[in-house]
Design an enzyme around this catalytic site. Structure first.
Site, short mmCIF file in Angstrom:
data_model
loop_
_atom_site.label_atom_id
_atom_site.label_comp_id
_atom_site.label_asym_id
_atom_site.label_seq_id
_atom_site.Cartn_x
_atom_site.Cartn_y
_atom_site.Cartn_z
CG HIS A 141 -2.25 1.47 1.93
ND1 HIS A 141 -2.61 1.15 0.81
CD2 HIS A 141 -1.90 2.40 1.83
CE1 HIS A 141 -3.52 2.89 1.57
NE2 HIS A 141 -2.72 3.35 1.82
CD GLU A 142 2.33 3.47 3.82
OE1 GLU A 142 2.13 4.63 2.68
OE2 GLU A 142 0.77 4.19 4.68
CG HIS A 190 0.49 6.25 -0.49
ND1 HIS A 190 -0.76 6.84 -1.39
CD2 HIS A 190 0.09 5.17 -0.13
CE1 HIS A 190 -1.50 6.17 -0.76
NE2 HIS A 190 -1.64 5.17 0.33
#
Length: 459
Positions: A25-26, A29
């Protein structure tokens, strides 16, 4: 000692699974931020104190103490740290266009959803175990349960729920689970006849294992029916043991201990050890007959728990078959499963407002880690399916416009696009602080519920 090691392994495996989902998920980003030339100061798996850290270029990569999450810290991303009218560096997050910032915010949830989709596609092409018969053959009906009160008996076959064909036990449990207190219409086949039986699910409550424990309310509906026999005595009882003296035989199927249904090996361990040496009544089936046999557990110094001298195993009455699909079929199945997983959270919230699910049904990070570790230890395929489910839900939850989520940032960016300018720093800060206070309170509440359920996963 063996149980302690199993519990530790369960949590380690669960943390690995959750940390993996947080990391990708990170990473979403991070990669899109780098693509848009935003300076990334920190990439962290976990929150709080940094336990391990290593700096490469301008970015510090670290593993932090609280493993239930993670973050990417970008230069110039916090509006409360930027003064009105202050000049921004060209590599600051807030200096980028609305589109670039939206892409960075969207990338995290997006990669979770894409990962789940790809994982499901691979699983369906490699092959998975699926119900061989989508009809539900009932093996056991709990005493005084909604099913028994409604007239359902062992041997009945359920073919439809609320007018729709059944799709196996897991799907059935989910539908019953979100129907607490509601009328549920079942189509039941019995000895060549078909009848419609209406049941009203009651809250699923896991009984206390001993006098020092308390019952656990699960917040979901249950009607008290179970599949055909599942737990058996795998080997002859130990010579001279309580089980041998009571007359337990190899291949006996264990239905109940002290009136509590036995659905897995761990249930037997909990009930026997929870007796603290007092007599227990074990109900078994043997060659079609049902027997209740009293026995007194004996404390075992080696295993540090009360035992009766039997080794349990599972009967393969799940009636599953191995299904491998071609690319087109796998794609269709993946789309259907992904859609069901994506919308599940909205179904639960909808039923919550109707009172058909309680807050106790929701799980926080502690329960999620325990469940992931438990499932991984039971079977890797089941773990991968759960990983896909959690990954999709992580993505969907983060897209909700809840101020401190990625969806909240997208909401702010949408407002900025419509207004032609962002909300004031003060307004954004107030909204985020209120949202943060709410979510911290909610997180604490859910975590307290989690610890109340923790005994369900410990062996």
């Amino acid at each position: 000692m063996e149980n302690v090691l199993d519990n530790v392994l369960m949590f380690v495996l669960g943390l690995i699974g959750l940390s993996f989902l947080v990391t990708i998920h990170e990473l979403g980003h991070f990669l899109v931020a780098k693509w848009n030339n935003v300076k990334v100061n920190t990439f962290s798996v976990g929150f709080g104190k940094k336990l391990l850290k290593y700096k490469i270029g301008e970015t510090e990569y670290c593993i932090s103490a609280i493993p239930f999450g993670g973050y990417v810290a970008m230069a110039g991303e916090n509006p409360d740290k930027i003064q009105e009218g202050e000049a921004l560096n060209e590599r600051d997050f807030m200096a980028k266009s609305v589109g670039a910032r939206a892409a960075i915010a969207f990338a995290g949830p997006f990669i979770n959803i894409v990962f789940a989709f790809v994982l499901l596609m691979i699983l369906y092409m490699v092959g998975v175990q699926e119900p061989a018969n989508k009809e539900l053959i009932i093996g056991f009906v709990g005493k005084n349960s909604p099913a028994e009160v409604s007239g359902i008996i062992p041997g009945d076959t359920i073919t439809a729920i609320n007018g729709k064909p059944t799709q196996g036990w897991d799907d059935f449990r989910e539908q019953i689970g979100v129907s607490l207190g509601a009328n549920v219409e079942l189509e039941v086949h019995r000895e060549g006849s078909v009848q419609t039986i209406v049941v009203v699910p009651e809250e699923l409550v896991i009984p206390a294992q001993d006098s020092t424990d308390s019952e656990t309310k699960m917040g979901i509906g249950d009607i008290g029916i179970y599949p055909q026999n599942r737990v058996i005595v795998r080997l002859p009882p130990v010579a001279g043991s309580a089980a041998e003296k009571a007359g337990i035989l190899q291949n006996d199927t264990v239905l109940e201990i002290n009136g509590k249904h036995i659905g897995r090996y761990e249930d037997v361990v909990r009930q026997i050890d929870g007796s603290k040496g007092e007599e227990v009544r074990v109900t078994v089936t043997r060659n079609g007959d049902t027997l209740t046999l009293p026995m007194t557990p004996v404390y075992n110094e080696e295993y540090k728990r009360y035992m009766v001298g039997v080794q349990m195993g599972y009967v393969l009455f799940r009636e599953t078959k191995f299904v491998r699909r071609g690319p087109i079929e796998a794609l269709e199945k993946t789309c259907a499963t992904s859609w069901k997983m994506t919308t599940s959270i909205f179904r639960y919230f909808g039923r919550l407002f109707k009172g058909q699910v309680k807050m106790d049904a929701f799980s926080g990070p502690v329960s999620i880690v325990a469940v992931m570790g438990n499932v991984w230890m039971s079977g890797f395929q089941e773990f991968l399916m759960l990983l896909a489910l959690i990954s999709i839900n992580l993505g969907v939850m983060n897209l909700l416009p809840l101020a401190i989520t990625d969806g909240g940032l997208l909401m702010f960016l949408g407002i900025e696009k419509l207004r032609g300018k962002p909300l004031s720093t003060k307004t954004q800060t107030i909204i985020q602080n209120v949202a943060a206070a709410f979510f911290i309170s909610f997180f604490v509440f859910i975590t307290i519920l989690d610890f109340g359920k923790l005994s369900l996963f410990l062996k």
